[in-house]
Motif scaffolding. Structure first.
Motif, PDB file in Angstrom:
ATOM      1  N   ILE A 106       0.846  -1.196   0.000  1.00  0.00           N
ATOM      2  CA  ILE A 106       0.000   0.000   0.000  1.00  0.00           C
ATOM      3  C   ILE A 106       0.883   1.249   0.000  1.00  0.00           C
ATOM      4  CG2 ILE A 106      -1.769   1.295   1.257  1.00  0.00           C
ATOM      5  CD1 ILE A 106      -2.773  -1.389   0.044  1.00  0.00           C
ATOM      6  N   TYR A 107       1.911   1.248   0.834  1.00  0.00           N
ATOM      7  CA  TYR A 107       2.839   2.376   0.903  1.00  0.00           C
ATOM      8  C   TYR A 107       3.510   2.607  -0.455  1.00  0.00           C
ATOM      9  CZ  TYR A 107       6.806   5.214   2.426  1.00  0.00           C
ATOM     10  OH  TYR A 107       7.729   6.206   2.560  1.00  0.00           O
ATOM     11  N   ASP A 108       3.978   1.538  -1.103  1.00  0.00           N
ATOM     12  CA  ASP A 108       4.615   1.663  -2.422  1.00  0.00           C
ATOM     13  C   ASP A 108       3.632   2.213  -3.462  1.00  0.00           C
ATOM     14  OD1 ASP A 108       6.963   0.638  -1.371  1.00  0.00           O
ATOM     15  OD2 ASP A 108       6.693  -1.366  -2.219  1.00  0.00           O
ATOM     16  N   ILE A 109       2.409   1.718  -3.462  1.00  0.00           N
ATOM     17  CA  ILE A 109       1.399   2.198  -4.409  1.00  0.00           C
ATOM     18  C   ILE A 109       1.126   3.680  -4.185  1.00  0.00           C
ATOM     19  CG2 ILE A 109      -1.049   2.050  -5.060  1.00  0.00           C
ATOM     20  CD1 ILE A 109      -0.799  -1.025  -4.458  1.00  0.00           C
ATOM     21  N   ARG A 110       0.951   4.072  -2.928  1.00  0.00           N
ATOM     22  CA  ARG A 110       0.691   5.490  -2.630  1.00  0.00           C
ATOM     23  C   ARG A 110       1.842   6.377  -3.099  1.00  0.00           C
ATOM     24  NH1 ARG A 110      -1.681   5.226   3.517  1.00  0.00           N
ATOM     25  NH2 ARG A 110      -3.677   4.246   3.017  1.00  0.00           N
ATOM     26  N   ASN A 111       3.068   5.925  -2.909  1.00  0.00           N
ATOM     27  CA  ASN A 111       4.221   6.719  -3.370  1.00  0.00           C
ATOM     28  C   ASN A 111       4.228   6.876  -4.886  1.00  0.00           C
ATOM     29  OD1 ASN A 111       5.391   7.503  -0.976  1.00  0.00           O
ATOM     30  ND2 ASN A 111       6.619   5.645  -0.798  1.00  0.00           N
ATOM     31  N   ILE A 112       3.929   5.815  -5.608  1.00  0.00           N
ATOM     32  CA  ILE A 112       3.870   5.911  -7.070  1.00  0.00           C
ATOM     33  C   ILE A 112       2.750   6.851  -7.498  1.00  0.00           C
ATOM     34  CG2 ILE A 112       3.366   4.633  -9.200  1.00  0.00           C
ATOM     35  CD1 ILE A 112       4.872   2.240  -7.952  1.00  0.00           C
ATOM     36  N   LEU A 113       1.595   6.752  -6.843  1.00  0.00           N
ATOM     37  CA  LEU A 113       0.480   7.634  -7.181  1.00  0.00           C
ATOM     38  C   LEU A 113       0.853   9.097  -6.957  1.00  0.00           C
ATOM     39  CD1 LEU A 113      -2.519   5.589  -5.727  1.00  0.00           C
ATOM     40  CD2 LEU A 113      -1.958   5.941  -8.150  1.00  0.00           C
ATOM     41  N   LEU A 114       1.583   9.382  -5.893  1.00  0.00           N
ATOM     42  CA  LEU A 114       2.049  10.753  -5.651  1.00  0.00           C
ATOM     43  C   LEU A 114       2.979  11.218  -6.761  1.00  0.00           C
ATOM     44  CD1 LEU A 114       2.692  10.760  -1.794  1.00  0.00           C
ATOM     45  CD2 LEU A 114       0.985  12.100  -3.046  1.00  0.00           C
ATOM     46  N   ARG A 115       3.870  10.351  -7.201  1.00  0.00           N
ATOM     47  CA  ARG A 115       4.805  10.698  -8.279  1.00  0.00           C
ATOM     48  C   ARG A 115       4.083  10.898  -9.603  1.00  0.00           C
ATOM     49  NH1 ARG A 115       9.000   6.083  -7.927  1.00  0.00           N
ATOM     50  NH2 ARG A 115       9.733   6.984  -9.867  1.00  0.00           N
ATOM     51  N   LEU A 116       3.037  10.098  -9.854  1.00  0.00           N
ATOM     52  CA  LEU A 116       2.287  10.221 -11.103  1.00  0.00           C
ATOM     53  C   LEU A 116       1.411  11.472 -11.118  1.00  0.00           C
ATOM     54  CD1 LEU A 116       1.274   6.496 -11.612  1.00  0.00           C
ATOM     55  CD2 LEU A 116       2.784   7.826 -13.096  1.00  0.00           C
TER      56      LEU A 116
END
Length: 152
Positions: A106-116
């Motif tokens: 979940i943490y990794d997904i949230r970080n990618i979403l922030l970058r996108l």
């Protein structure tokens, strides 16, 4: 194709799904990134070994995020990732990480979403996600992973 609802003209849609044979068995994930049903930009179908359903659903969302960030052509595009897992979508979109076993994903997904920046994860009914559902079931039986890009 069920009740597929097209996104607005300036948004891409990434339908994802996970599938498991039994309660915890051979599992697969699948996703289709498209502008409309006749314009598919990317598709993937991957066997992920023995997993439970919620793990498969979260891994499908994570794979879509990974693919979105890997392609420069998608930079700055608005993308909606649709999943038919209400729990997975809720955990990704809320501050609660849900089950502690998934907190790193979940943490990794949230970080990618922030970058996108312009990419969101939304719940959609199984009926509107039927193609991804069908293809995820095929992915659980695959011996080889499939990833196809069509960005030209």
């Amino acid at each position: 194709m069920g009740d597929w609802i097209p996104p607005p003209s300036d948004v891409l849609k990434f339908n994802v799904d996970g599938s498991v044979r039994g309660t915890a068995g051979q599992a697969g994930i699948r996703g289709v990134l498209w502008v409309n049903p006749s314009n598919i930009l990317c598709s993937f179908s991957i066997g992920i070994g023995v997993q439970d359903l919620i793990t498969a659903e979260i891994l499908a969302i994570a794979k879509a995020c990974e693919l979105c960030i890997s392609q420069m052509e998608l930079t700055g595009k608005s993308i909606v990732i649709n999943s038919d897992s209400r729990a997975a979508v809720s955990w990704i979109n809320n501050e609660d990480l849900g089950n502690i076993n998934f907190s790193h994903l979940i943490y990794d997904i949230r970080n990618i979403l922030l970058r996108l920046g312009k990419t969101t994860v939304e719940f959609s009914s199984r009926a509107s996600n039927s193609l991804a559902d069908t293809l995820a079931k095929q992915g659980s039986a695959r011996e080889e992973d499939v990833l196809v890009w069509n960005l030209s």
